[in-house]
Design a protein around this motif. Structure first.
Motif, short mmCIF file in Angstrom:
data_model
loop_
_atom_site.label_atom_id
_atom_site.label_comp_id
_atom_site.label_asym_id
_atom_site.label_seq_id
_atom_site.Cartn_x
_atom_site.Cartn_y
_atom_site.Cartn_z
N GLU A 92 -2.81 4.73 2.46
CA GLU A 92 -4.11 3.44 2.14
C GLU A 92 -4.18 2.39 2.86
OE1 GLU A 92 -3.15 3.31 -2.24
OE2 GLU A 92 -2.34 1.74 -1.25
N CYS A 139 1.02 -0.85 -0.35
CA CYS A 139 0.13 0.00 0.46
C CYS A 139 0.66 0.78 0.28
CB CYS A 139 -1.16 -0.15 1.25
SG CYS A 139 -2.51 -1.38 0.76
N ARG A 140 0.32 2.29 -0.31
CA ARG A 140 0.89 3.87 -0.67
C ARG A 140 0.85 4.19 0.76
NH1 ARG A 140 -0.82 5.25 -6.54
NH2 ARG A 140 1.11 4.13 -7.64
N ALA A 141 0.83 4.76 0.82
CA ALA A 141 1.67 6.13 1.95
C ALA A 141 -0.37 6.72 2.40
CB ALA A 141 2.19 7.19 2.30
N SER A 198 -1.64 2.43 5.63
CA SER A 198 0.15 2.55 5.34
C SER A 198 0.97 4.35 5.50
CB SER A 198 0.61 2.31 4.24
OG SER A 198 1.71 2.21 3.44
#
Length: 118
Positions: free
Chosen positions: A78, A74-76, A118
């Motif tokens: 998410e 996951c990206r920051a 995340s």
């Protein structure tokens, strides 16, 4: 000062409003995340600085990642499933019908039932 309380630990998850407690008591709240399957503590906010209220902090002796339903990181910002790996992390549960594995495929990360940002 010997015996003085320096901080309050909050385990299992991030607190909703630790700053309210901190303002009322003058004590920092050290938020942590852990589980029995990982020999307890997995992440912690540092006591000496760099704490992010509302966060469970940084990994402590384990690799931690948050993945989407397809297993991609996951990206920051998410939200996804928590996966962990480390020396203290179990690989199987003993059940009545035999050993049940709880690992995330070939990469051998434990699939926690927990969801995190995340």
């Amino acid at each position: 000062m010997h015996g003085a309380l320096r901080a309050v630990g909050l385990g299992a998850a991030a607190g909703r409003r630790p700053t309210v407690f901190e303002a009322a008591t003058g004590l920092p709240v050290v938020e942590t995340y852990g589980m029995t399957e990982a020999a307890s503590q997995i992440t912690a906010n540092p006591l000496g600085g760099g704490r992010r209220p509302g966060s469970v902090g940084r990994p402590v002796g384990a690799e931690v990642r948050v993945v989407d339903p397809a297993g991609r990181l996951c990206r920051a910002g998410e939200t996804g499933q928590v996966q962990i790996r480390g020396r203290g992390v179990i690989s199987t549960y003993a059940t009545e019908t035999g050993n049940e594995r709880f690992l995330a495929g070939a990469n051998e990360l434990f699939r926690a039932a927990d969801v995190a940002e995340s």
